[in-house]
Design a protein around this motif. Sequence first.
Motif, PDB file in Angstrom:
ATOM      1  N   ALA A   1       0.409  -1.591  -0.683  1.00  0.00           N
ATOM      2  CA  ALA A   1       0.031  -0.028  -0.007  1.00  0.00           C
ATOM      3  C   ALA A   1       1.291   1.433  -0.308  1.00  0.00           C
ATOM      4  CB  ALA A   1      -0.726   0.024   1.176  1.00  0.00           C
TER       5      ALA A   1
ATOM      6  N   ARG B   1      -4.643  -4.041  -0.625  1.00  0.00           N
ATOM      7  CA  ARG B   1      -5.422  -3.099  -1.229  1.00  0.00           C
ATOM      8  C   ARG B   1      -6.293  -2.412  -0.460  1.00  0.00           C
ATOM      9  NH1 ARG B   1      -5.319  -7.651  -5.536  1.00  0.00           N
ATOM     10  NH2 ARG B   1      -3.978  -6.704  -7.217  1.00  0.00           N
TER      11      ARG B   1
ATOM     12  N   ARG C   1      -5.093   0.736   1.259  1.00  0.00           N
ATOM     13  CA  ARG C   1      -4.852   1.974   0.147  1.00  0.00           C
ATOM     14  C   ARG C   1      -5.584   1.989  -0.081  1.00  0.00           C
ATOM     15  NH1 ARG C   1      -2.702  -0.638  -5.338  1.00  0.00           N
ATOM     16  NH2 ARG C   1      -4.440  -0.637  -5.994  1.00  0.00           N
TER      17      ARG C   1
END
Lengths: 173, 368
Positions: free
Chosen positions: A48, B31, B34
């Motif tokens: 990330a 993900r 994020r």
Amino acid sequence: MPRPPSDAEFGELVHATWPSLYRTAYLLLGDHAEAEDLVQTALAKTYASWAKVRTIEAAPAYARTVLVNTAASWFRKRGWRNERPTSELPEGVAPASDPADRPTLVAALARLAPRQRAVVVLRYYDDLPVAQVAAALDCSEGTVKSQTSDALARLRTLLGEAVVPHTSGARHD
Amino acid sequence: MTERLSALLHAEADAVDVPPPSTAAVLRRGRAVRRRRRTTGAVAGLVAVGALAGTGLALAPAGDDDAVRPVDPATSSGDTGATFTVGTTLWYDDASRRAVIDDKAVKSIYNTSAGILVRHGENNWSDGGGPQRFSLVTPDGDVRRLGLVTEEVAHSTDPAQPYVAWGDSRDGSLVIVVHHVAADREVARVPVPEADGAYFATLELVGDIAYVRALSEDGGERHLAVDWRTGEVTPRKLEVTDVGGDRGVSGSSIVELDSGAEVWSSPQRNAYLDLSPDGRHVLVQGGGWQNPTFTVVAVDGGSEPLPLDPPAARYSWTAGSELMSVTADAVTTCDPASGACEELPVDLGVTEEELLETLRPTGAVFES
């Protein structure tokens, strides 16, 4: 912004770094499930944060730093038990005279306070200098040295002087 | 002298039984964090982006930017962030990934736990317009063409499950069909004699239950709950036209699916209600088609309704219950609770006019 890795590229990174990160995580936490969660967390954060990581080559070191920082965060936030239960030794006993009766090193690590365990693993397994350990654990170098000294004294009690001689502790200082 | 200690540490570490890694789990968590960073870190972007124009908002605290939680299959399966198609290209994972569908046009897309299910065919009409073919885009990015072909039916998925379901009306008899999209095989075919005479049916799939709205030639409607595993059919008084969590849209109200009890009711007459997948918020479109107004309302109360600027295209919900709108050069996602938005620059390779013509967000159906 750097190109993010493809799933295949990141998968290769996961497979390449997983064993080493897992072993450090297990030594830090003393629990397989928590170790797996910690490594997944570190690699997920690495994924990330690709804008900071930038390249596949830089990712393993980044992931290891994240792993240590995350473990330190868990120690602070989760109310981590200062000592994990083991069946090897009751509190306050003298070291076993027969080496066969002594706990394994992993069991002995589990008897240490979390931060003491962390300084031992990072300094004597991951071979990090005091300054890096202090940065990772968000404490002063003096604290790292004092925690190391206390940890080695405790390990000496648990494992015997043959494993942890009285002169231990000067490395990396 | 710590050589002995160091050697023992390495020896014990080498003896540790290391389990194999799950790359898929790491990627899912990566993900997810994020996306969470984009949402929680974008409060300042509220004004800059200008997609949400609320007043007196109590914005949620940003929270722990680095918090990583394991994916909860019950709530997170099928969440691919901002997901849509333009032409025959599927954009997913907040438009960071794409896949090309090998057909003339995409009709609509659905989230499932096995990946994104794309319905496609000769044209982009949704429930009509000839054969409806299907491709599954898996989390690994593979595009698998399914053997399934349907025609003139309306489909539904539950994002937490690997199934697509529809009502098949032939000769006045309704059958609920359930197809496993990962295995590409039919797993249930449930006759619904209570809906005899129906010429068309829509349904909403929630777990094992299909909430069916059966339409008759005489203009009548019957509403039924069909347990596709047991075959049990339960007539219901309330129609359900959209679902989210354990709630559904019934007319101008949000109701509990089990009891039918009203949870929230729209004060606007003739408003169009679009329930978030988690059932916590509803997007209310009022004002008619000429001058539409958009408002997000927390179904359980606790905050003021949040007015939204009319989008360039339209708003839709991601499977993770964020609001999404798309332009030719940006994808905007917004947290409906805080109003925090994030604008992600993209190049979709089309003009705004072309986008309006071919955009298909998750969950949307279009007829021409």
